[in-house]
Write a protein that holds these residues in place. Structure first.
Motif, short mmCIF file in Angstrom:
data_model
loop_
_atom_site.label_atom_id
_atom_site.label_comp_id
_atom_site.label_asym_id
_atom_site.label_seq_id
_atom_site.Cartn_x
_atom_site.Cartn_y
_atom_site.Cartn_z
N ALA A 1 0.84 -1.19 0.00
CA ALA A 1 0.00 0.00 0.00
C ALA A 1 0.87 1.24 0.00
CB ALA A 1 -0.89 -0.01 1.23
N MET A 2 1.96 1.21 -0.74
CA MET A 2 2.92 2.30 -0.80
C MET A 2 3.40 2.61 0.60
SD MET A 2 2.59 6.15 -2.31
CE MET A 2 3.19 6.33 -3.99
N LYS A 3 4.69 2.63 0.79
CA LYS A 3 5.21 2.75 2.15
C LYS A 3 4.66 3.96 2.89
CE LYS A 3 9.09 -0.24 2.01
NZ LYS A 3 9.51 -0.60 0.68
N ILE A 4 4.42 5.06 2.15
CA ILE A 4 4.02 6.29 2.83
C ILE A 4 2.72 6.14 3.62
CG2 ILE A 4 2.84 7.22 0.78
CD1 ILE A 4 3.70 10.03 1.76
N ASN A 5 1.78 5.33 3.13
CA ASN A 5 0.48 5.29 3.81
C ASN A 5 0.25 4.02 4.61
OD1 ASN A 5 -0.12 3.50 1.62
ND2 ASN A 5 -2.28 3.95 1.87
N GLN A 6 1.31 3.24 4.86
CA GLN A 6 1.05 1.93 5.48
C GLN A 6 0.59 2.02 6.93
OE1 GLN A 6 4.53 -0.40 4.75
NE2 GLN A 6 5.80 0.68 6.20
N ASN A 7 0.67 3.21 7.53
CA ASN A 7 0.13 3.35 8.88
C ASN A 7 -0.92 4.45 8.97
OD1 ASN A 7 -0.10 2.66 11.61
ND2 ASN A 7 1.36 4.24 12.21
N THR A 8 -1.45 4.86 7.81
CA THR A 8 -2.38 6.00 7.79
C THR A 8 -3.82 5.54 7.74
OG1 THR A 8 -0.73 7.26 6.53
CG2 THR A 8 -2.99 8.10 6.52
N VAL A 9 -4.63 6.12 8.63
CA VAL A 9 -6.08 5.96 8.57
C VAL A 9 -6.68 7.33 8.35
CG1 VAL A 9 -8.16 5.37 9.88
CG2 VAL A 9 -6.09 4.01 10.14
N LEU A 10 -7.57 7.43 7.36
CA LEU A 10 -8.27 8.68 7.12
C LEU A 10 -9.75 8.43 7.41
CD1 LEU A 10 -6.54 9.64 3.76
CD2 LEU A 10 -5.99 10.50 6.03
N ASN B 1 -12.29 18.90 4.90
CA ASN B 1 -11.76 19.46 6.15
C ASN B 1 -12.30 18.76 7.39
OD1 ASN B 1 -14.32 20.47 6.41
ND2 ASN B 1 -13.76 22.61 6.05
N HIS B 2 -13.27 17.83 7.21
CA HIS B 2 -13.80 17.06 8.34
C HIS B 2 -12.99 15.78 8.59
CE1 HIS B 2 -15.46 15.29 4.69
NE2 HIS B 2 -15.64 14.16 5.37
N VAL B 3 -12.09 15.47 7.66
CA VAL B 3 -11.38 14.18 7.73
C VAL B 3 -10.32 14.20 8.81
CG1 VAL B 3 -9.92 12.58 6.43
CG2 VAL B 3 -11.84 13.71 5.29
N LYS B 4 -10.29 13.13 9.62
CA LYS B 4 -9.28 13.03 10.67
C LYS B 4 -8.24 11.99 10.26
CE LYS B 4 -12.70 13.83 14.35
NZ LYS B 4 -13.86 13.77 13.43
N GLU B 5 -6.98 12.34 10.44
CA GLU B 5 -5.92 11.37 10.15
C GLU B 5 -5.48 10.70 11.45
OE1 GLU B 5 -1.57 11.17 7.95
OE2 GLU B 5 -3.00 12.69 7.32
N LYS B 6 -5.40 9.37 11.42
CA LYS B 6 -5.03 8.61 12.61
C LYS B 6 -3.96 7.58 12.29
CE LYS B 6 -9.60 9.29 14.58
NZ LYS B 6 -10.85 8.71 15.08
N SER B 7 -3.44 6.96 13.34
CA SER B 7 -2.44 5.91 13.15
C SER B 7 -3.11 4.55 13.18
CB SER B 7 -1.39 6.00 14.26
OG SER B 7 -0.93 4.71 14.58
N LEU C 1 -10.71 5.29 5.36
CA LEU C 1 -9.72 4.66 4.48
C LEU C 1 -8.60 4.09 5.35
CD1 LEU C 1 -9.36 7.35 1.64
CD2 LEU C 1 -11.08 5.55 1.89
N VAL C 2 -8.31 2.80 5.12
CA VAL C 2 -7.21 2.15 5.86
C VAL C 2 -6.28 1.49 4.86
CG1 VAL C 2 -8.63 1.73 7.93
CG2 VAL C 2 -8.46 -0.04 6.17
N PRO C 3 -5.01 1.27 5.23
CA PRO C 3 -4.08 0.61 4.32
C PRO C 3 -4.53 -0.82 4.01
CG PRO C 3 -2.97 1.32 6.36
CD PRO C 3 -4.41 1.64 6.52
N TYR C 4 -4.21 -1.28 2.82
CA TYR C 4 -4.57 -2.63 2.38
C TYR C 4 -3.61 -3.63 3.02
CZ TYR C 4 -5.72 -6.34 -1.07
OH TYR C 4 -6.11 -7.50 -1.70
#
Length: 210
Positions: A1-10, A191-197, A17-20
């Motif tokens: 899931a591309m290294k950049i987003n492998q720990n990103t939750v939107l 702008n309502h989207v929260k980014e999490k780990s 959205l979670v990494p595959y």
């Protein structure tokens, strides 16, 4: 899931959205047995083993960014496992080596009961916003089968313009150049989207992945 987003939750209103990860593969594999989805995504059915291979290769890939689309309400409300809340996936491909600012975007709402309810639209906006903010994307393209009118219509609502029709592959190419005005609009829409780990949200399950 591309290294950049492998720990990103939107986390958005309708979709998260979670990494595959490998945990998502069995459900994804079930979806891709559908002839309709194979046609809409122009893909061949794979064996479960090949699907795991694919997930591993995507995880390492530097020119693809993939998120699994979950139903926010089910996922956060009932604390259910990802695979029970999966509704589709969204991808961003960096297809042009000459131009790393061009992203090809692809959205699939695989669960029929979730179509036409704004899930695809929110997931696409969130992915575009992520691409602009985190990956330096300034232009988006979407290639869609001519018969997929719902998808073409959705991208036009997101300000994409039809730029080409390929009659051999029977697909339409739509494009959006992200001007300052478009960027402002895009960030406003998300702008309502929260980014999490992901690791923190899923500790017991994800530790196995690392």
């Amino acid at each position: 899931a591309m290294k950049i987003n492998q720990n990103t939750v939107l986390q958005g209103k309708r979709v998260t959205l979670v990494p595959y990860t490998s945990a998502h593969v069995p459900r994804y594999h079930e979806w891709m047995k559908s002839e309709e989805l194979q046609r809409l995504t122009a893909s061949e059915p794979l064996s479960l083993e090949q699907e795991y291979e694919m997930q591993r290769s995507w995880r390492e890939d530097t020119d693809k960014c993939t998120f699994i689309v979950l139903d926010t309400e089910r996922w956060s409300g009932q604390a259910c496992a990802d695979e029970d809340c999966m509704v589709g996936d969204v991808n961003l491909f960096l297809t042009d080596f000459e131009d790393p600012t061009l992203g090809e975007i692809e959205i699939m709402i695989a669960e029929p009961s979730y179509r036409g309810r704004g899930f695809g639209k929110e997931a696409t906006l969130m992915m575009m916003s992520y691409g602009v903010t985190n990956l330096g994307i300034t232009k988006f393209e979407a290639k869609i089968g001519q018969e997929n009118e719902a998808s073409i219509c959705m991208f036009k609502k997101l300000h994409f313009k039809e730029v080409a029709v390929n009659s051999i592959f029977q697909e339409v190419t739509l494009r959006l150049d992200v001007s300052d005005q478009e960027k402002h609009w895009l960030l406003e829409q998300t702008n309502h989207v929260k980014e999490k780990s992901y690791t923190e949200l899923k500790l017991p399950a994800v530790v196995l992945e690392t």
